[in-house]
Write a protein that holds these residues in place. Structure first.
Motif, PDB file in Angstrom:
ATOM      1  N   ASP A 199       3.232  26.613 -12.727  1.00 12.80           N
ATOM      2  CA  ASP A 199       2.166  27.603 -12.566  1.00 12.80           C
ATOM      3  C   ASP A 199       1.090  27.306 -13.612  1.00 12.80           C
ATOM      4  O   ASP A 199       1.223  27.684 -14.779  1.00 12.80           O
ATOM      5  CB  ASP A 199       2.734  29.011 -12.768  1.00 12.80           C
ATOM      6  CG  ASP A 199       1.717  30.108 -12.471  1.00 12.80           C
ATOM      7  OD1 ASP A 199       0.512  29.870 -12.663  1.00 12.80           O
ATOM      8  OD2 ASP A 199       2.141  31.213 -12.065  1.00 12.80           O
ATOM      9  N   LYS A 218      -1.136  22.149  -7.054  1.00 16.85           N
ATOM     10  CA  LYS A 218       0.191  22.518  -7.517  1.00 16.85           C
ATOM     11  C   LYS A 218       0.950  21.278  -7.968  1.00 16.85           C
ATOM     12  O   LYS A 218       0.874  20.213  -7.358  1.00 16.85           O
ATOM     13  CB  LYS A 218       0.967  23.224  -6.409  1.00 16.85           C
ATOM     14  CG  LYS A 218       0.409  24.569  -6.024  1.00 16.85           C
ATOM     15  CD  LYS A 218       1.274  25.229  -4.992  1.00 16.85           C
ATOM     16  CE  LYS A 218       2.615  25.599  -5.566  1.00 16.85           C
ATOM     17  NZ  LYS A 218       3.432  26.345  -4.579  1.00 16.85           N
ATOM     18  N   ARG A 225      -0.592  30.117 -15.839  1.00 13.79           N
ATOM     19  CA  ARG A 225       0.225  30.724 -16.894  1.00 13.79           C
ATOM     20  C   ARG A 225       0.893  29.686 -17.779  1.00 13.79           C
ATOM     21  O   ARG A 225       1.494  30.030 -18.790  1.00 13.79           O
ATOM     22  CB  ARG A 225       1.278  31.640 -16.263  1.00 13.79           C
ATOM     23  CG  ARG A 225       0.678  32.827 -15.502  1.00 13.79           C
ATOM     24  CD  ARG A 225       1.754  33.535 -14.708  1.00 13.79           C
ATOM     25  NE  ARG A 225       1.259  34.754 -14.052  1.00 13.79           N
ATOM     26  CZ  ARG A 225       0.686  34.787 -12.862  1.00 13.79           C
ATOM     27  NH1 ARG A 225       0.509  33.655 -12.190  1.00 13.79           N
ATOM     28  NH2 ARG A 225       0.281  35.932 -12.328  1.00 13.79           N
ATOM     29  N   ASP A 280      10.611  27.060  -9.959  1.00  8.61           N
ATOM     30  CA  ASP A 280       9.444  26.993  -9.091  1.00  8.61           C
ATOM     31  C   ASP A 280       8.520  25.862  -9.544  1.00  8.61           C
ATOM     32  O   ASP A 280       8.642  25.324 -10.656  1.00  8.61           O
ATOM     33  CB  ASP A 280       8.697  28.328  -9.136  1.00  8.61           C
ATOM     34  CG  ASP A 280       7.819  28.545  -7.910  1.00  8.61           C
ATOM     35  OD1 ASP A 280       7.817  27.686  -7.016  1.00  8.61           O
ATOM     36  OD2 ASP A 280       7.139  29.587  -7.846  1.00  8.61           O
ATOM     37  N   ARG A 311       4.860  36.524  -8.606  1.00  9.04           N
ATOM     38  CA  ARG A 311       3.583  36.664  -9.326  1.00  9.04           C
ATOM     39  C   ARG A 311       2.446  36.860  -8.346  1.00  9.04           C
ATOM     40  O   ARG A 311       2.418  36.230  -7.288  1.00  9.04           O
ATOM     41  CB  ARG A 311       3.338  35.402 -10.162  1.00  9.04           C
ATOM     42  CG  ARG A 311       4.194  35.304 -11.421  1.00  9.04           C
ATOM     43  CD  ARG A 311       4.641  33.868 -11.670  1.00  9.04           C
ATOM     44  NE  ARG A 311       5.786  33.509 -10.837  1.00  9.04           N
ATOM     45  CZ  ARG A 311       5.931  32.336 -10.242  1.00  9.04           C
ATOM     46  NH1 ARG A 311       4.986  31.416 -10.333  1.00  9.04           N
ATOM     47  NH2 ARG A 311       7.005  32.083  -9.527  1.00  9.04           N
TER      48      ARG A 311
END
Length: 257
Positions: free
Chosen positions: A124, A2, A127, A121, A64
């Motif tokens: 990702d 991440k 995506r 956030d 998600r």
């Protein structure tokens, strides 16, 4: 692995090319559709605007892949949920191009999360998006809360604004700086950082009652006819409040064939 917001804020400095220009002079207060200043800490609906026409509002959905916290989404056919705006400087009103927290005034806590404050956030990678989610930190402006601050910029159209994420709560920090737009997946419009802009107007929730004279003027302006020609009877006093206005008892005219 991440990518955290803080790491990306430093490594993606070039992303700031999407930012709006710095302020020149004092910022103007945000105005709702009635032309009144937007009050901090007061619930408002955001009405998404598409070339001046209302096209929905703001809501939430399961994260998600059904993972919490709740994500912020565009609701295409309804006003959505009311929002509260909390300026970083503690002002009574919200201003253009000024850092503020955005949080839901009333949201189902299906995720058992601690707050409904918006935040950007972590990236990702599957995506290729930086989504807007919840469970952010309220207040405490500084280097460790950059992802929790948003601004509304003047769009050049009266009482219509664009939503951006370009925090200035830390002068020595390099941060992500971008417009907020809509990313569609499975017919759900997720708010995410992007090159476009989410354009909106503000509608105050639970507006106070107004005079019968003003109610009649509004009706006559919208329907382009005198009230006594539109209704057989029209009560001066409202019978009930509504989220976006008030209700007055009236009897419609009978139309003969």
């Amino acid at each position: 692995m991440k990518t955290s917001y803080l790491v990306a804020s430093l490594s993606l400095f070039l992303f700031s090319a999407l930012a709006t220009k710095p302020l020149l002079g004092a910022p103007e207060p945000l105005l709702d559709i009635r032309g009144e200043k937007v009050l901090a800490g007061t619930p408002y609906y955001i009405s998404a605007m598409d070339i001046g026409v209302s096209s929905g509002g703001i809501g939430v959905t399961s994260g998600r892949n059904q993972i919490c916290p709740l994500d912020v989404i565009h609701e295409p056919r309804v006003f959505g949920l009311p929002l509260v705006f909390l300026p970083a400087n503690g002002e009574t009103y919200a201003y253009e191009s000024t850092d503020l927290n955005i949080k839901f005034g009333d949201v189902p806590n299906t995720c058992n999360q601690s707050t409904s404050v918006w935040k950007v956030d972590d990236y990702d990678p599957s995506r290729g998006q930086w989504f807007i989610t919840t469970n952010g930190v309220e207040g405490n402006p500084g280097a460790h809360t950059l992802e929790n601050w948003f601004k509304f910029e003047n769009l050049g159209v009266e009482k219509v604004y664009k939503l951006v994420h370009c925090p200035s709560v830390c002068e020595s920090c390099i941060s992500l700086c971008s417009g907020v737009s809509v990313y569609y997946e499975d017919n759900v419009g997720h708010l995410a950082l992007g090159s476009g802009y989410y354009t909106i107007s503000f509608i105050k929730d639970k507006v106070p009652a107004f005079s019968p004279e003003k109610a009649q003027r509004l009706i006559e302006s919208e329907l382009r006819a005198p009230v006594n020609q539109l209704f057989r009877a029209f009560e001066d006093l409202p019978i009930a409040p509504a989220s976006l206005g008030q209700r007055n008892m009236s009897l419609c005219m009978e139309i003969e064939d």
